[in-house]
Enzyme design. Structure first.
Site, PDB file in Angstrom:
ATOM      1  N   SER A  95      12.137  -0.343  31.915  1.00 43.75           N
ATOM      2  CA  SER A  95      12.716   0.904  32.421  1.00 43.75           C
ATOM      3  C   SER A  95      12.723   1.887  31.867  1.00 43.75           C
ATOM      4  O   SER A  95      13.109   3.248  32.198  1.00 43.75           O
ATOM      5  CB  SER A  95      14.236   1.205  32.828  1.00 43.75           C
ATOM      6  OG  SER A  95      14.650  -0.308  34.077  1.00 43.75           O
ATOM      7  N   GLU A 126       5.215   1.825 -35.976  1.00 38.95           N
ATOM      8  CA  GLU A 126       3.925   1.323 -35.845  1.00 38.95           C
ATOM      9  C   GLU A 126       3.213   2.344 -36.743  1.00 38.95           C
ATOM     10  O   GLU A 126       2.504   1.455 -37.482  1.00 38.95           O
ATOM     11  CB  GLU A 126       3.574   1.252 -34.747  1.00 38.95           C
ATOM     12  CG  GLU A 126       3.927   0.263 -32.797  1.00 38.95           C
ATOM     13  CD  GLU A 126       4.046  -1.594 -33.713  1.00 38.95           C
ATOM     14  OE1 GLU A 126       2.442  -1.516 -34.397  1.00 38.95           O
ATOM     15  OE2 GLU A 126       4.907  -2.169 -33.648  1.00 38.95           O
TER      16      GLU A 126
END
Length: 681
Positions: A343, A83
């Site tokens: 329980s 680029e």
């Protein structure tokens, strides 16, 4: 004369050039920069920094924050070479590249190559500007020059890495590599890096998930350029060209959705949330949750919680089988929903009874029909076992024995212990009765897992934590003593595992709430504690649902995913009394109920010294004790352990080291006893 004119013209030219340069510099310096920071996706990370879940930004884009040092250096080299090869040296505008691009456009009648630098591309991305119009190009040039004067090259490059478009709603290199390769950009193959270089030029046209051929052609062009730039060899480029481009996107991680949403609600301003969750374990248990519900109907839900009880850190939290609005009410986090524990409170009650000197695992207790005023409880199966040991009563999860112990302790004391464990129980009507022992209250799976973490951690409670940045929170004095906690673990680890489960020493307890609305299983080894709940989120009954059948197999499956082998339970503390029933002191051989404990004959023994509730200094490690009344011989116990047996003296010397609390007991020849709780300094 001519020489003077020439010198004057030269001087004026230099002056005008300097003035133009100064005006140009002032024009650049006066550039108003746009906001350099953009909203990035909120991220939820696991304990090791692994991404659990990310959220899109306000406009629906994925924009995951990334720093330059977290990106593959080879990709950076390829990006600059393709680029903007003079990126490190130009001042924002590459005049040579612009002249080349202009010449090519004039001579060929179309744009052959662009002249934009990476800095100019950043300028365009910051303002979302056009590249084709002269006004837009001029603005990019001015902004690029200004950026170069105010930012470093690495800062400009970081802006590009976070803003570049990669197709669809993907912005930034990290969002792109996550979507296309399922990983962060720290390590990329040459083929992956080349594709990432090519995409931002035409992100929609080259999207590999939609336009595979265009993406492959663009990638090949980048790879060919890298050969000329001496970044790749011919063989490396050819190998990269043969690598297929990704034909579909990878979904972004969406683990621990309930906990992630909780993190956002808890700290809405944070952009990064790091949890104590382990991503690998979390993923395995979310899959297990889905598997466990197969064939269970469309309304059955599940919740799983795993914690390290030595640190208090939550390692996995599954709030439902799927985070969606379905018949299971998947958006509801069932780890935090109030449910009846059935329980599962019984181990705590037995541990408290051991601590108070009411019972021992070898104590005999009656499981016979008993009325407690208007309350007449029954066992779950409607049967009674007669006289049996406390150990067996807990393993069989019988209701009558635990109600008798709760009556002796007092329901208020049980509720106080639950709150000391960091729980927030809710009792219908606000006043606890004996029914709380059988699940007559509301608790959460997180509450229950925290309670069992205390039982596993020698009776020491601590708040379970789920944020990595929070410190462990201690909850004060112990819930029960290490001795009582060991007895509870020893009893629970003797339970028969579910069918096809490993025959290991996992201490666990199951529970089923009234009407089969909730199925529970909670268990622990020497390091981890796990809670499993199954039922319907709307609270409707599930006929035939039992904790032992539904939740217990899942509990053992969870432990198999935590680690290959269980961590051994702690050894018994030195003060633990491990004897048969016949060797117990007479009051501990058989539990006689509340009245037998508190009705005291006139000539019964009492502790004359030290008085109940007193503080005593024990300098040399010996404690003087005295007994009043009663019939010799006498037996003295401290915290349930015999220290003096069958002595006819009313004064004894016990070798007890401090500091700490001690429960003294004296028993006479008729088995009558007296107690005094003291503090040794």
């Amino acid at each position: 004369m001519i020489r003077r004119h020439a010198l004057l013209i030269l001087a004026l030219s230099l002056l005008f050039a300097a003035m133009a340069r100064d005006r140009f510099d002032a024009w650049v310096d006066a550039t108003e920069l746009p906001h350099l920071t953009a909203q990035t996706s909120i991220e939820v990370l696991d304990r090791n920094g692994v991404l659990l879940r990310a959220f899109t930004v306000a406009d629906g884009r994925w924009r995951l924050k990334v720093t330059l040092d977290a990106v593959d250096p080879d990709y950076i080299d390829m990006l600059i070479a393709y680029e903007d090869k003079r990126f490190r040296t130009h001042a924002g505008v590459d005049m040579m590249a612009m002249l080349r691009a202009s010449y090519q456009a004039l001579t060929r009648g179309k744009i052959i190559s662009g002249g934009s630098t990476l800095t100019m591309q950043v300028a365009r991305l910051l303002e979302d500007g056009s590249t084709g119009k002269w006004a837009g190009k001029l603005r990019q040039i001015r902004l690029a020059l200004a950026l170069e004067r105010r930012l470093s090259k690495d800062e400009i490059l970081s802006l590009y890495l976070n803003r570049a478009p990669f197709g669809g709603n993907l912005e930034g290199i990290r969002a792109a590599t996550r979507a296309y390769f399922g990983k962060d950009p720290r390590r990329l193959t040459p083929a992956q890096a080349a594709l990432m270089v090519a995409l931002p030029q035409s992100p929609e046209v080259r999207r590999p998930d939609r336009h595979t051929d265009a993406a492959q052609t663009a990638r090949a062009r980048v790879l060919a350029r890298m050969i000329g730039a001496d970044i790749l060899t011919v063989d490396a480029a050819d190998g990269a060209k043969s690598e297929p481009v990704p034909a579909r996107k990878h979904p972004f991680p969406a683990l621990a959705p309930h906990m992630s949403q909780r993190a956002l609600t808890d700290a809405p301003l944070n952009s990064i949330h790091q949890l104590t969750i382990d991503a690998t374990l979390q993923g395995q248990l979310e899959t297990l949750a889905k598997t466990a519900l197969r064939g269970r109907g469309e309304q059955m839900s599940i919740a799983i919680l795993v914690a390290d009880h030595t640190t208090g850190e939550i390692l996995a939290s599954v709030g439902s089988a799927a985070y969606r609005a379905d018949n299971r009410l998947g958006f509801v986090d069932m780890t935090r929903a109030l449910r009846s524990p059935g329980s599962t409170l019984k181990p705590l009650i037995y541990g408290m009874a051991f601590d108070q000197g009411f019972a021992h695992p070898e104590t005999l207790i009656d499981d016979t029909p008993t009325a407690f005023g208007a309350y007449v409880p029954q066992n779950f199966d409607g049967k009674f076992r007669g006289t049996l040991r406390i150990r067996r009563a807990l393993q069989l999860s019988l209701n009558l024995p635990v109600i008798k112990l709760t009556e002796a302790l007092g329901p208020a004391k049980l509720m106080s212990s639950l709150r000391r464990a960091g729980m927030e129980p809710v009792v219908p009507g606000g006043k606890p009765g004996l029914a709380v022992a059988l699940g007559g209250l509301g608790v959460t799976l997180t509450d229950m897992t925290q309670l069992y973490a205390a039982l596993a951690n020698q009776g020491k409670p601590q708040v379970l934590r789920w944020r990595k940045d929070t410190n462990p929170a201690q909850l004060g004095r112990g819930l029960i003593s290490p001795m009582a906690a060991w007895h509870v673990a020893d009893i629970l680890s003797g339970l028969t595992p579910p069918p096809n489960a490993p025959r290991n020493r996992l201490a666990y307890k199951t529970g089923t709430s009234y009407g089969h609305r909730d199925a529970w299983a909670l268990g622990y080894d020497g390091q981890h504690v796990v809670g499993v709940w199954m039922g319907r989120a709307d609270g409707t009954p599930v006929p035939g649902a039992f904790g032992g059948d539904l939740a217990a197999p899942v509990l053992f499956e969870v432990f198999s995913r935590i680690k290959p082998e269980l961590t051994p339970l702690r050894p018994p503390p030195p003060e633990t009394l491990m004897v048969s029933n016949a060797q117990l002191p007479l009051p501990l051989q058989r539990f006689r109920g509340r009245n037998a404990l508190f009705e005291r004959p006139k000539d019964a023994p009492s502790v004359a010294f030290p008085p109940d509730g007193s503080s005593v200094e024990v300098g040399d490690g010996f404690l003087v004790v005295k007994v009043r009344d009663g019939i010799a011989p006498f037996t003295w116990l401290a915290n349930g352990k015999p220290f003096e047996v069958a002595t006819y003296d009313r004064q004894s010397l016990l070798e007890i080291a401090g500091p700490g609390f001690v429960l003294l007991s004296v028993i006479d020849a008729k088995g009558r006893s007296a107690r005094a709780r003291i503090s040794l300094d």
